[in-house]
Design an enzyme around this catalytic site. Structure first.
Site, PDB file in Angstrom:
ATOM      1  N   TYR A  24       6.710   3.066  71.067  1.00 34.87           N
ATOM      2  CA  TYR A  24       5.829   3.358  69.942  1.00 34.87           C
ATOM      3  C   TYR A  24       6.544   3.006  68.649  1.00 34.87           C
ATOM      4  O   TYR A  24       5.940   2.504  67.704  1.00 34.87           O
ATOM      5  CB  TYR A  24       5.429   4.838  69.955  1.00 34.87           C
ATOM      6  CG  TYR A  24       4.629   5.219  71.175  1.00 34.87           C
ATOM      7  CD1 TYR A  24       3.247   5.078  71.182  1.00 34.87           C
ATOM      8  CD2 TYR A  24       5.260   5.688  72.320  1.00 34.87           C
ATOM      9  CE1 TYR A  24       2.501   5.424  72.302  1.00 34.87           C
ATOM     10  CE2 TYR A  24       4.517   6.034  73.441  1.00 34.87           C
ATOM     11  CZ  TYR A  24       3.146   5.894  73.424  1.00 34.87           C
ATOM     12  OH  TYR A  24       2.421   6.231  74.536  1.00 34.87           O
ATOM     13  N   ASN A  46      -7.291   6.194  72.399  1.00 33.77           N
ATOM     14  CA  ASN A  46      -7.701   5.210  73.392  1.00 33.77           C
ATOM     15  C   ASN A  46      -9.031   4.556  73.061  1.00 33.77           C
ATOM     16  O   ASN A  46      -9.969   4.639  73.842  1.00 33.77           O
ATOM     17  CB  ASN A  46      -7.778   5.888  74.762  1.00 33.77           C
ATOM     18  CG  ASN A  46      -7.552   4.884  75.866  1.00 33.77           C
ATOM     19  OD1 ASN A  46      -7.190   3.739  75.594  1.00 33.77           O
ATOM     20  ND2 ASN A  46      -7.761   5.282  77.076  1.00 33.77           N
ATOM     21  N   CYS A  54      -2.152  -0.436  77.387  1.00 33.65           N
ATOM     22  CA  CYS A  54      -1.449   0.638  76.692  1.00 33.65           C
ATOM     23  C   CYS A  54      -0.464   1.350  77.617  1.00 33.65           C
ATOM     24  O   CYS A  54       0.379   2.116  77.167  1.00 33.65           O
ATOM     25  CB  CYS A  54      -2.438   1.625  76.094  1.00 33.65           C
ATOM     26  SG  CYS A  54      -3.900   1.896  77.074  1.00 33.65           S
ATOM     27  N   HIS A  55      -0.558   1.067  78.896  1.00 30.02           N
ATOM     28  CA  HIS A  55       0.364   1.708  79.837  1.00 30.02           C
ATOM     29  C   HIS A  55       1.753   1.100  79.731  1.00 30.02           C
ATOM     30  O   HIS A  55       2.707   1.633  80.280  1.00 30.02           O
ATOM     31  CB  HIS A  55      -0.173   1.569  81.256  1.00 30.02           C
ATOM     32  CG  HIS A  55      -0.403   0.175  81.693  1.00 30.02           C
ATOM     33  ND1 HIS A  55      -1.583  -0.495  81.462  1.00 30.02           N
ATOM     34  CD2 HIS A  55       0.416  -0.707  82.320  1.00 30.02           C
ATOM     35  CE1 HIS A  55      -1.478  -1.723  81.968  1.00 30.02           C
ATOM     36  NE2 HIS A  55      -0.269  -1.874  82.473  1.00 30.02           N
ATOM     37  N   GLU A  83       3.329  -3.738  88.262  1.00 27.08           N
ATOM     38  CA  GLU A  83       3.741  -4.904  87.466  1.00 27.08           C
ATOM     39  C   GLU A  83       5.239  -5.114  87.583  1.00 27.08           C
ATOM     40  O   GLU A  83       5.887  -5.633  86.689  1.00 27.08           O
ATOM     41  CB  GLU A  83       3.329  -4.724  86.009  1.00 27.08           C
ATOM     42  CG  GLU A  83       1.827  -4.633  85.860  1.00 27.08           C
ATOM     43  CD  GLU A  83       1.374  -4.858  84.422  1.00 27.08           C
ATOM     44  OE1 GLU A  83       2.237  -5.003  83.551  1.00 27.08           O
ATOM     45  OE2 GLU A  83       0.161  -4.890  84.198  1.00 27.08           O
TER      46      GLU A  83
END
Length: 110
Positions: A24, A46, A54-55, A83
DNA sequence: TGCATGACCAGAC
DNA sequence: CGTCTGGCCATGC
């Protein structure tokens, strides 16, 4: 209602490649305005739901942080693992390796 | 217009 | 090294 601020956050997150994560603080620093709280709040609301990865946004401590979308943190971790991002006990492994620094890119997305 | 709060962060103890 | 505190700024009431 999408504010310009939220739009910046949205674009910043969108340019995060797969298998990479950022913080962030990095986002706040990249867009130049606002503090980390503002960024966290904007994403936390969100407004873009699954449209934005956003994860891939975690704490500066390498902790996965929180997640407002469906599934919560549990799902966030699952998405990251899918991922190739290793996560253990809510902490991102090889965090420094997969960390996406906005200052180390070609800025092609912009 | 003003106060409280949040998907945070870094320094102090 | 765990916990607390202050500060950051956009949003909501």
């Amino acid at each position: 209602m999408i504010t310009e601020f939220q739009e910046k956050v949205y674009r910043a997150i969108s340019m995060i490649p797969e298998g990479r994560v950022t913080t962030y603080g990095a986002i706040a620093s990249y867009i130049g305005t606002g503090g980390v709280r503002a960024v966290g709040r904007a994403v936390g609301k969100n407004p873009y739901a699954p449209e934005v990865p956003c994860h891939r946004v975690v704490y500066s401590d390498a902790r996965v942080g929180n997640y407002s979308a469906q599934g919560g943190v549990r799902e966030k971790i699952r998405l990251l693992e899918s991922e190739k991002v290793k996560i253990e006990d809510g902490v991102v492994l090889d965090f420094e390796k997969i960390f996406f620094d906005y200052g180390s890119t070609d800025m092609v997305a912009e």
